[in-house]
Design a protein around this motif. Structure first.
Motif, PDB file in Angstrom:
ATOM      1  N   LEU A   1       6.022   1.061  -6.132  1.00 47.63           N
ATOM      2  CA  LEU A   1       5.876   2.466  -5.748  1.00 47.63           C
ATOM      3  C   LEU A   1       4.742   2.587  -4.743  1.00 47.63           C
ATOM      4  CD1 LEU A   1       5.681   3.976  -9.390  1.00 47.63           C
ATOM      5  CD2 LEU A   1       7.745   3.415  -8.099  1.00 47.63           C
TER       6      LEU A   1
ATOM      7  N   SER B   1      -0.256   8.440 -11.795  1.00 51.69           N
ATOM      8  CA  SER B   1       0.047   8.775 -13.190  1.00 51.69           C
ATOM      9  C   SER B   1       1.532   8.681 -13.499  1.00 51.69           C
ATOM     10  CB  SER B   1      -0.483  10.165 -13.543  1.00 51.69           C
ATOM     11  OG  SER B   1      -1.831  10.065 -13.986  1.00 51.69           O
ATOM     12  N   LEU B   2       2.363   8.868 -12.493  1.00 53.90           N
ATOM     13  CA  LEU B   2       3.792   8.612 -12.708  1.00 53.90           C
ATOM     14  C   LEU B   2       3.969   7.167 -13.175  1.00 53.90           C
ATOM     15  CD1 LEU B   2       6.836   9.589 -10.567  1.00 53.90           C
ATOM     16  CD2 LEU B   2       6.508   7.202 -11.138  1.00 53.90           C
TER      17      LEU B   2
ATOM     18  N   THR C   1       1.815   5.412 -14.762  1.00 54.57           N
ATOM     19  CA  THR C   1       1.330   5.322 -16.145  1.00 54.57           C
ATOM     20  C   THR C   1       2.422   5.740 -17.129  1.00 54.57           C
ATOM     21  OG1 THR C   1      -0.925   5.776 -15.429  1.00 54.57           O
ATOM     22  CG2 THR C   1      -0.435   6.182 -17.753  1.00 54.57           C
TER      23      THR C   1
ATOM     24  N   VAL D   1      10.219   2.216  -4.135  1.00 61.13           N
ATOM     25  CA  VAL D   1      10.380   3.658  -3.980  1.00 61.13           C
ATOM     26  C   VAL D   1       9.277   4.253  -3.107  1.00 61.13           C
ATOM     27  CG1 VAL D   1      10.818   5.812  -5.206  1.00 61.13           C
ATOM     28  CG2 VAL D   1      11.227   3.625  -6.362  1.00 61.13           C
ATOM     29  N   ASP D   2       9.692   4.862  -2.014  1.00 64.19           N
ATOM     30  CA  ASP D   2       8.744   5.571  -1.154  1.00 64.19           C
ATOM     31  C   ASP D   2       8.259   6.817  -1.873  1.00 64.19           C
ATOM     32  OD1 ASP D   2       8.838   3.841   0.995  1.00 64.19           O
ATOM     33  OD2 ASP D   2      10.613   4.808   1.839  1.00 64.19           O
ATOM     34  N   MET D   3       6.958   6.957  -1.933  1.00 69.42           N
ATOM     35  CA  MET D   3       6.368   8.097  -2.624  1.00 69.42           C
ATOM     36  C   MET D   3       5.949   9.158  -1.614  1.00 69.42           C
ATOM     37  SD  MET D   3       6.138   7.762  -5.925  1.00 69.42           S
ATOM     38  CE  MET D   3       7.445   6.685  -6.483  1.00 69.42           C
ATOM     39  N   PRO D   4       6.028  10.423  -2.007  1.00 72.07           N
ATOM     40  CA  PRO D   4       5.409  11.457  -1.172  1.00 72.07           C
ATOM     41  C   PRO D   4       3.893  11.251  -1.178  1.00 72.07           C
ATOM     42  CG  PRO D   4       6.106  12.360  -3.289  1.00 72.07           C
ATOM     43  CD  PRO D   4       6.584  10.944  -3.252  1.00 72.07           C
TER      44      PRO D   4
ATOM     45  N   SER E   1       1.242  11.932  -2.485  1.00 74.26           N
ATOM     46  CA  SER E   1       0.681  12.510  -3.710  1.00 74.26           C
ATOM     47  C   SER E   1       0.121  11.371  -4.542  1.00 74.26           C
ATOM     48  CB  SER E   1       1.758  13.249  -4.503  1.00 74.26           C
ATOM     49  OG  SER E   1       2.342  14.276  -3.750  1.00 74.26           O
ATOM     50  N   GLU E   2      -0.955  10.761  -4.049  1.00 70.74           N
ATOM     51  CA  GLU E   2      -1.453   9.546  -4.704  1.00 70.74           C
ATOM     52  C   GLU E   2      -1.793   9.778  -6.169  1.00 70.74           C
ATOM     53  OE1 GLU E   2      -2.760  10.693  -1.821  1.00 70.74           O
ATOM     54  OE2 GLU E   2      -2.096   9.205  -0.342  1.00 70.74           O
ATOM     55  N   GLN E   3      -2.381  10.947  -6.451  1.00 64.28           N
ATOM     56  CA  GLN E   3      -2.791  11.187  -7.834  1.00 64.28           C
ATOM     57  C   GLN E   3      -1.587  11.260  -8.754  1.00 64.28           C
ATOM     58  OE1 GLN E   3      -5.226  14.681  -6.987  1.00 64.28           O
ATOM     59  NE2 GLN E   3      -7.046  13.433  -7.287  1.00 64.28           N
ATOM     60  N   ALA E   4      -0.572  11.990  -8.342  1.00 67.17           N
ATOM     61  CA  ALA E   4       0.599  12.126  -9.203  1.00 67.17           C
ATOM     62  C   ALA E   4       1.364  10.818  -9.304  1.00 67.17           C
ATOM     63  CB  ALA E   4       1.508  13.240  -8.704  1.00 67.17           C
ATOM     64  N   PHE E   5       1.481  10.064  -8.203  1.00 60.60           N
ATOM     65  CA  PHE E   5       2.291   8.848  -8.362  1.00 60.60           C
ATOM     66  C   PHE E   5       1.543   7.751  -9.114  1.00 60.60           C
ATOM     67  CE2 PHE E   5       1.511   7.907  -3.618  1.00 60.60           C
ATOM     68  CZ  PHE E   5       0.824   6.700  -3.772  1.00 60.60           C
TER      69      PHE E   5
ATOM     70  N   GLU F   1      -9.558   9.149 -11.411  1.00 61.74           N
ATOM     71  CA  GLU F   1      -9.234   9.830 -12.677  1.00 61.74           C
ATOM     72  C   GLU F   1      -7.998   9.187 -13.309  1.00 61.74           C
ATOM     73  OE1 GLU F   1      -8.524  11.974 -15.786  1.00 61.74           O
ATOM     74  OE2 GLU F   1      -6.861  12.329 -14.468  1.00 61.74           O
ATOM     75  N   GLN F   2      -6.972   9.037 -12.481  1.00 62.72           N
ATOM     76  CA  GLN F   2      -5.694   8.553 -13.016  1.00 62.72           C
ATOM     77  C   GLN F   2      -5.780   7.095 -13.475  1.00 62.72           C
ATOM     78  OE1 GLN F   2      -5.979  10.510 -10.213  1.00 62.72           O
ATOM     79  NE2 GLN F   2      -5.125  12.306 -11.196  1.00 62.72           N
TER      80      GLN F   2
END
Lengths: 321, 311
Positions: free
Chosen positions: A27, A63-64, A66, A52-55, A57-61, A90-91
């Protein structure tokens, strides 16, 4: 003998692990295109459902990954620049890393974080030139900084197979490096196992990442005046204290060269432990970036802050005096 | 709901007495949300919860005795005494944990849903519970985007209790939550979060649609917490809500409203059953041993790392 580049070694490790284990997925931003080189061609083999190309959104991906890992996947997350670590601290430190202890061992979080282009020395300026592996060591994330293509391959293999979060930093100054090695000789390198790159009896030099080849060059150059042992810890957390301790206890002298900021950096920890436990005969020396360094854009200013071979030679002479 | 209410009343008492260290964030008043949503979930569905998580954890099926033991720091607790109130989890029941950071569970839920799809289990739904304050967290909005992009079976449940700690929602949130969620492409609606049957009906529709592949949903549940943000407010005497406002909210108490739908006999039966469960939980938790201090860093890693002692 075939030549293996650093980037190809990382790529090869990803390919091999994806072939071995269906749960391994990649990811990150632009990973299907392989913009950093590390993931080039993977999407063509394994598809964009697994690479998978991520938008943006480093923080969300982070934790995704995780959540996916708790649910049984083995994600490898690529961050395009190492300073993104600040965004996702944080993540990684507070979520992924703490999950196992906080849940009393109910589940682990097997995610690998890849940081290519770390510690850039190519005019990438303030926000793209940090080499922040000491931060992860401080919070207890298993962290590798491979210094050769075969170590990059072997440590990444171990990182992906590890049941805990593991970070792997690929220093910019090594990404063009190559090594003559047979494919059959590529193997997993255990986390927490240092490599004695060059044996010596007068002084122990502990060098990290791109400074390992620098240290080896300096040691060779000084062969007439001193017998220098060079050790690459390979992982900055955990540290192979046994290998380091044996060497430092034997030579009684220590120089650490580490491209972290000086305050609370990796080098500080090596020096502190050596002073406490390894019976040094003279005060140790550490070479690092300055306290709180922000790398300026102009190359001469950037390089002025780089721990280098000349400084290392001086430090070795100082502890031998 | 009665179980959560009595569990929380019991915890409040024990937190104020100091038996529960660290205090708690009481869920009292919001029970209809956790119960109404969880009534629509299967055992293999996943939830992520919040710092105010006891209700979600119990509603998803966690053992109240082990939940209480966790708050007492006992080795028999859900997390073996390593998590406490803000991290209570039971991964075997799909409870990926309460969370001490506002909004942090949302992308974890998206990851669980994404992993289920990878494993060919698209019918497994992930629910992210969070409060109105979390709508100001970037990761939550990022999670909306990713869930919508990949049409993942995620239900985002916003428990709008009117306050992010002390900050009233109209001073912390521009626009309204449903419109915001819909802007990300989520199928969004608002529901009376103090009516368990209304929540269950709306959540049921959303969960069924998620399972059927209709993509992520968002449910704003208007609710109210009857107590302070955290038990420390009892000690500090913090006051940011009118007495009238709180009293008015009690008149909408989800437990009273549901009780009115039951026969007196049925309601009394529930009361008795719950009283027994709480008594059993207290007996179990208070008689459970703690862990050896030498084991304080157990479970830090799943793979072996010999952490050096600090002193």
């Amino acid at each position: 003998m075939p030549s293996l580049s650093y980037v190809a070694a990382v790529n090869r490790a990803l390919r091999d692990e994806m072939a071995r284990d269906e749960r391994v997925c990649v990811l990150g931003e632009d990973v299907s295109q392989g913009i950093t080189g590390l993931t080039k061609g993977l999407a063509a083999v394994y598809g964009t459902d697994r690479v998978v190309d991520m938008p943006l959104s480093e923080q969300a991906f982070t934790s995704l990954a995780t959540g996916a890992a708790i649910a049984g996947q083995r994600p490898v997350v690529e961050f395009q620049i190492p300073s993104l670590l600040y965004l996702v601290f944080e993540q990684i430190a507070n979520q992924a890393h703490k999950f196992s202890l906080m849940t009393g061992g109910q589940a682990a979080v097997p995610v690998t974080y890849l940081f290519p282009g770390s510690g850039s020395r190519s005019g990438m300026a303030g926000q793209h030139s940090d080499h922040p592996y000491s931060l992860l060591a401080h919070v207890g994330i298993k962290t590798a900084v491979p210094s050769t293509p075969s170590d990059a391959y072997g440590l990444l293999l171990s990182a992906i197979r590890e049941p805990d979060p593991v970070a792997v930093f690929a220093p910019t100054l090594l990404m063009g490096a190559s090594e003559e090695i047979d494919d059959d000789d590529l193997e997993a390198v255990p986390l927490g196992s240092a490599r004695v790159c060059r044996e010596g009896t007068d002084v122990t030099v502990v060098a990290v990442g791109h400074l390992v080849p620098v240290a080896l060059q300096v040691a060779e150059g000084m062969a007439g005046e001193a017998s220098v042992e060079v050790i690459d810890p390979r992982t900055v957390y955990p540290v192979d204290w046994e290998t380091l301790g044996k060497s430092i206890t034997r030579t009684g002298r220590l120089v650490v060269i580490d491209d972290s900021n000086r305050m609370c950096g990796f080098g500080a920890e090596i020096v502190a432990t050596a002073v406490e436990e390894f019976g040094l005969t003279v005060p140790p020396v550490r070479l690092s970036r300055p306290d709180g360094a922000v790398i300026p854009y102009a190359l001469n200013l950037d390089h002025a802050l780089l721990p280098d071979g000349r400084g290392l030679a001086g430090a070795i002479r100082a502890v031998l005096r | 709901m009665r179980l959560i209410r009595e569990f929380e009343e019991h915890c409040l008492e024990k937190a104020l007495a100091g038996t529960i260290v660290g205090g708690i964030h009481p869920y009292i008043g919001q029970e209809a949300v956790a119960v109404g949503v969880s009534a629509c979930l299967r055992a293999d569905d996943v939830i992520t919860s919040t710092h105010r998580g006891h209700g979600h954890v119990l509603a998803k099926g966690a053992d109240p005795a082990r939940a209480l033991a966790e708050l007492y720091g006992a080795s028999t607790g859900l997390n073996r005494g390593r998590g406490g109130s803000m991290h209570a989890a039971d991964v075997s029941l799909g409870i990926y944990g309460a969370n001490g950071i506002v909004g942090a569970g949302a992308p974890i839920a998206v990851g669980a849903a994404w992993a289920a799809r990878r494993a060919g289990r698209d019918d497994r739904v992930a629910v992210a519970f969070f409060g109105d304050g979390a709508l100001s967290q970037g990761v939550v909005l990022e999670a909306f985007n990713m869930a919508a992009l990949w049409s993942l079976p995620v239900l985002f449940v916003c428990e709008n209790n009117g306050y992010a700690t002390s900050l009233p929602v109209d001073r912390g949130l521009a626009g309204d939550p449903v419109t915001r969620a819909a802007g990300f492409g989520l199928t969004a609606e608002a529901v009376d979060g103090m009516d368990v049957e209304a929540v269950a009906e709306a959540a049921g529709r959303a969960v069924d649609a998620c399972r059927a592949g209709a993509g992520p949903h968002f449910l704003e549940c208007a609710t109210y917490r009857f107590h302070g943000h955290h038990t420390v407010e009892h000690l500090m005497g913090t006051k940011y809500r009118d007495d009238d406002e709180v009293a008015g909210a009690w008149s909408r108490d989800p437990l009273t409203r549901q009780r009115d739908r039951l026969t007196p006999e049925a309601a009394a039966e529930v009361d008795t059953e719950i009283a027994v469960l709480i008594a059993e939980a207290e007996a179990f938790a208070s008689s459970s041993p703690g862990s050896d201090p030498g084991d304080a860093l157990d479970y830090l890693y799943a793979g072996l790392v010999p952490a050096r002692p600090g002193a």
